[in-house]
Enzyme design. Structure first.
Site, PDB file in Angstrom:
ATOM      1  N   SER A 170      34.476  44.844  44.815  1.00  0.00           N
ATOM      2  CA  SER A 170      34.373  44.133  43.418  1.00  0.00           C
ATOM      3  C   SER A 170      32.914  43.300  43.516  1.00  0.00           C
ATOM      4  O   SER A 170      32.604  42.838  44.758  1.00  0.00           O
ATOM      5  CB  SER A 170      35.671  43.213  43.182  1.00  0.00           C
ATOM      6  OG  SER A 170      35.309  42.175  42.150  1.00  0.00           O
ATOM      7  N   TYR A 218      42.567  37.054  45.930  1.00  0.00           N
ATOM      8  CA  TYR A 218      41.727  38.372  45.316  1.00  0.00           C
ATOM      9  C   TYR A 218      40.378  38.466  46.134  1.00  0.00           C
ATOM     10  O   TYR A 218      39.702  39.472  46.677  1.00  0.00           O
ATOM     11  CB  TYR A 218      41.718  38.320  43.960  1.00  0.00           C
ATOM     12  CG  TYR A 218      40.881  39.571  43.214  1.00  0.00           C
ATOM     13  CD1 TYR A 218      41.694  40.772  42.906  1.00  0.00           C
ATOM     14  CD2 TYR A 218      39.675  39.615  42.914  1.00  0.00           C
ATOM     15  CE1 TYR A 218      41.025  41.766  42.497  1.00  0.00           C
ATOM     16  CE2 TYR A 218      38.878  40.833  42.458  1.00  0.00           C
ATOM     17  CZ  TYR A 218      39.577  41.917  42.055  1.00  0.00           C
ATOM     18  OH  TYR A 218      39.337  42.965  41.497  1.00  0.00           O
TER      19      TYR A 218
END
Ligand code: NAD
Length: 268
Positions: free
Chosen positions: A153, A166
């Site tokens: 990401s 995350y």
């Protein structure tokens, strides 16, 4: 399926019954690969992806496994080898978010995200590398012994308040990916990460489902559109194929320019 870029190769995509994983699986299937559609819940959605891939003339099966569970991951690889003979490509895509202010984050929220997003990638990559090493290079299929694509990401680079679990999982994937690339380069195993920005999927629905949310999101994206799973699928085909043979240990950002930090466009 001769004559296509990934003909006669077999690919596992984790979390392939939704969003980016689905888009990547369809693109790899269209490129001729035998596809293993991993899912943990919602078999109907997994079977729909299988049918779509079969409509291109490629082989596909759905295999249920929770990527955070060692026995289930081992079983998924065994089923794949039984069905298709080997594994050539792994796309470590499965992931989720459990957002909370840091001081309110429970251990369960922290642990679930680390278990699925990071330990899940370790477990699947370990089985893939074991299989690549067992099989060795098959030059008719690929000059590489195997390819692993980690779905990271932009948050392996950009800190994210309210999402510490995350962002930490994605930062961990960066080092996992690079360590594997370093350790197995001489065996001709290539390992790379795809680092998406905002891609329109269920995981980030609140960021695009209303015009207000969408407009606010666009203040972060110079290219002024949200990404779609097909954008990621095209990159995954490139990274899985011999076209990218000299690329390993790389994080490739695919984010409409999010990581050029639009907030500084007016001078900071
Ligand atoms: P999504 O929610 O549509 O898909 C996630 C998939 O992972 C689903 O199929 C889900 O069932 C599966 N999954 C969850 N837990 C699992 C488990 N234990 N075992 C197996 N599968 C499991 O979201 P998405 O946006 O398609 O996310 C896919 C990946 O892309 C994730 O790793 C996510 O972090 C990453 N990503 C997404 C974006 C984005 O903007 N959508 C941006 C950057 C990175």
């Amino acid at each position: 399926m001769a004559g296509k870029k990934l003909s006669n190769q077999t690919a596992i995509v984790t979390g392939a019954n939704s969003g980016i994983g689905e888009g990547v699986a369809i693109s790899l299937g269209e490129a001729g690969a035998n596809m293993v559609i991993n899912y943990v819940a919602n078999p109907d959605a997994a079977n729909a992806v299988v049918e779509k891939i079969k409509s291109f003339g490629s082989n596909a099966i759905a295999v249920q496994a929770d990527v955070s569970k060692e026995d289930q991951v081992i079983s998924m690889f065994q089923q794949t080898v039984q069905q298709f003979g080997t594994v050539d490509i792994l796309v470590n895509n499965a992931g989720l978010q459990r957002d909370a202010k840091f001081h309110e984050m429970t251990l369960a929220q922290w642990q679930l995200v680390i278990d699925i997003n990071l330990t899940g990638q370790f477990l699947c990559a370990r089985e893939a590398i074991r299989e690549f090493l067992r099989r060795g290079i098959v030059p008719e299929r690929s000059v590489a012994c195997g390819k692993i694509i980690c779905m990271s990401s932009v948050h392996e680079l950009i800190p994210w308040s309210g999402h510490a679990n995350y962002a930490t999982s994605k930062g961990g994937i960066k080092m996992l990916m690079q360590s594997m690339a370093q350790e197995y380069g001489r065996e001709k195993i290539r390992v790379n990460s795809i680092c998406p920005g905002a891609i329109k999927t269920p995981i980030n629905k609140t960021a695009w489902e209303t015009p207000e949310a969408y407009n606010s999101l666009m203040t972060l994206i110079p290219y002024d559109r949200i990404g779609v799973p097909e954008d990621i699928g095209k990159l995954a085909v490139f990274l899985a194929s011999d076209d990218s043979d000299y690329i390993t240990g790389a994080s490739i950002f695919i984010d409409g320019g999010m990581t050029v930090f639009e907030g500084f466009a007016t001078g900071g």
